[in-house]
Design an enzyme around this catalytic site. Structure first.
Site, PDB file in Angstrom:
ATOM      1  N   HIS A 109       0.830  -1.223   0.000  1.00  0.00           N
ATOM      2  CA  HIS A 109       0.000   0.000   0.000  1.00  0.00           C
ATOM      3  C   HIS A 109       0.860   1.267   0.000  1.00  0.00           C
ATOM      4  O   HIS A 109       0.358   2.343  -0.302  1.00  0.00           O
ATOM      5  CB  HIS A 109      -1.029  -0.012   1.142  1.00  0.00           C
ATOM      6  CG  HIS A 109      -0.512   0.400   2.479  1.00  0.00           C
ATOM      7  ND1 HIS A 109      -0.173  -0.510   3.462  1.00  0.00           N
ATOM      8  CD2 HIS A 109      -0.275   1.624   3.011  1.00  0.00           C
ATOM      9  CE1 HIS A 109       0.237   0.151   4.531  1.00  0.00           C
ATOM     10  NE2 HIS A 109       0.187   1.444   4.288  1.00  0.00           N
ATOM     11  N   ASP A 156      -0.198  -7.463   1.524  1.00  0.00           N
ATOM     12  CA  ASP A 156       0.332  -6.088   1.591  1.00  0.00           C
ATOM     13  C   ASP A 156       1.853  -6.136   1.693  1.00  0.00           C
ATOM     14  O   ASP A 156       2.432  -5.825   2.738  1.00  0.00           O
ATOM     15  CB  ASP A 156      -0.295  -5.357   2.783  1.00  0.00           C
ATOM     16  CG  ASP A 156      -0.030  -3.865   2.754  1.00  0.00           C
ATOM     17  OD1 ASP A 156       0.495  -3.377   1.735  1.00  0.00           O
ATOM     18  OD2 ASP A 156      -0.354  -3.192   3.758  1.00  0.00           O
ATOM     19  N   SER A 252       4.139   2.440   8.206  1.00  0.00           N
ATOM     20  CA  SER A 252       3.849   1.341   7.293  1.00  0.00           C
ATOM     21  C   SER A 252       5.072   0.868   6.534  1.00  0.00           C
ATOM     22  O   SER A 252       5.919   1.664   6.157  1.00  0.00           O
ATOM     23  CB  SER A 252       2.808   1.770   6.274  1.00  0.00           C
ATOM     24  OG  SER A 252       1.553   1.684   6.847  1.00  0.00           O
ATOM     25  N   GLY A 253       5.094  -0.419   6.295  1.00  0.00           N
ATOM     26  CA  GLY A 253       6.198  -1.021   5.545  1.00  0.00           C
ATOM     27  C   GLY A 253       7.381  -1.341   6.424  1.00  0.00           C
ATOM     28  O   GLY A 253       8.214  -2.165   6.064  1.00  0.00           O
TER      29      GLY A 253
HETATM   30  N1  ARG Z   1      -1.314   2.153   7.178  1.00  0.00           N
HETATM   31  C1  ARG Z   1      -0.460   2.902   8.025  1.00  0.00           C
HETATM   32  C2  ARG Z   1       0.616   3.589   7.195  1.00  0.00           C
HETATM   33  O1  ARG Z   1       0.439   3.704   6.011  1.00  0.00           O
HETATM   34  C3  ARG Z   1       0.083   2.095   9.148  1.00  0.00           C
HETATM   35  C4  ARG Z   1      -0.968   1.906  10.144  1.00  0.00           C
HETATM   36  C5  ARG Z   1      -0.608   1.071  11.285  1.00  0.00           C
HETATM   37  N2  ARG Z   1      -1.668   1.295  12.196  1.00  0.00           N
HETATM   38  C6  ARG Z   1      -1.735   0.791  13.397  1.00  0.00           C
HETATM   39  N3  ARG Z   1      -2.701   1.126  14.165  1.00  0.00           N
HETATM   40  N4  ARG Z   1      -0.838  -0.056  13.790  1.00  0.00           N
HETATM   41  O2  ARG Z   1       1.570   4.148   7.688  1.00  0.00           O
END
Ligand code: ARG
Length: 314
Positions: A109, A156, A252-253
């Site tokens: 993503h 993902d 993320s990642g």
């Molecule tokens: N999707 C988020 C990002 O793009 C990461 C989210 C992680 N969320 C969580 N509550 N652990 O950075």
């Protein structure tokens, strides 16, 4: 550096079982090494049922990290040497993990819809943003899982191939991938790290932050009131059901890393969550043991098509 281990043949992926070589030493007199290309080794001559694995990459160590009192949750240089900051159009967008001198693992993503290598740069060996003297590398290729869909949460995972190999120096080191079928038990304490927001909806942080979080079983994470119906075999949950400590936007990642007798292994890549650090809404991470075949296939296919030209690339 080469490390060898003995493994049961049955723990090797089916695809690789047909690609093993067996070496027979003659018992007496001159040593003759016979190399058999052992197609279907298990059925023919592997009576011990054991194979020897050779590992040519030193991974998962922190040579520049000396444990001492760590104030708050700001990370020290060298504490997470596999942590990468992925910049899109010169801004930190996502985290990533160094898995070899040429490859960064991240979330699909993060790159979906932006998979244009020239717009990305990978920064490593840093704790503070913006980037000062850290290694900054161009990206040659971005691959995300073919089954990833932007509205879904599954598969993902993505890989970035660097245009030049990284120089490992203690502040920049690869993390080990786990073994095929390796189990990471519920309650086990692991670490998350990143430059993401320190509260839901907040700004990204200047310093690399990290937190120690327990792994949560899929059963516990799939309870009603938690993430009932959302947790697939491609995911692993980590954090606290009572809330308070979690990854957040911008993380993320990045890695969910677990230490296994002083070797660090990549268990997850930060993927999603509802809000951040809320009660009954822990972080969800792409499960790396589930992704090993995909990771190897991508790296091998790419390396077969474009073998490295520099002899320093190992
Ligand atoms: N999707 C988020 C990002 O793009 C990461 C989210 C992680 N969320 C969580 N509550 N652990 O950075």
């Amino acid at each position: 550096y080469v490390e060898s281990r003995s493994l049961p043949l049955s723990s090797i992926e089916q695809d690789f079982q047909n690609n093993l070589v067996s070496i027979n030493l003659s018992q007496s007199g001159t040593q003759i090494i016979k190399i058999h290309n052992a197609t279907n080794l298990s059925k023919t001559q592997c009576s011990s049922g054991k194979v020897t694995a050779l590992k040519c990459l030193e991974c998962g160590s922190r040579p520049q990290y000396r444990t001492r009192i760590v104030g708050g949750n700001v990370s020290r240089p060298g504490q997470f040497p596999w942590q990468a900051s992925l910049h899109f159009r010169s801004e930190h967008l996502c985290g990533g993990s160094i898995v070899s001198s040429r490859w960064i693992l991240t979330a699909a993503h993060c790159v979906y819809g932006f998979a244009v290598p020239t717009q990305w740069a990978v920064h490593v060996g840093l704790t503070e943003q913006p980037v000062n003297g850290a290694q900054s590398l161009a990206v040659e290729q971005i691959i995300y899982h073919a089954r990833y869909r932007p509205k879904g949460l599954d598969h993902d995972i993505a890989l970035m191939k660097l245009a030049e190999p990284l120089r490992f120096n203690g502040f920049v080191e690869p993390i080990c991938l786990p073994n095929f079928g390796e189990k990471f038990e519920e309650g086990r304490m692991c670490w998350i790290s990143g430059w993401g927001a320190t509260e839901d909806g907040g700004e990204g942080s200047v310093s690399l932050h990290s937190a120690r979080v327990p792994l949560i079983s899929t059963e516990a994470c799939s309870q009603p009131g938690v993430y009932q119906g959302y947790i697939s075999p491609w995911m692993i949950c980590a954090g606290y059901l009572e809330g308070g400590t979690d990854s957040c936007q911008g993380d993320s990642g990045g890695p969910l890393a677990c230490e296994d007798s002083s070797v660090w292994k990549l268990v997850g890549a930060t993927s999603w969550g509802m809000g951040c650090a809320e009660r009954n809404k822990p972080g969800v991470y792409t499960r790396i043991t589930q992704s090993l075949n995909w990771i190897r296939q991508q790296m091998e296919r790419e390396e077969a098509q474009n073998p490295p030209t520099l002899s320093t690339d190992n």
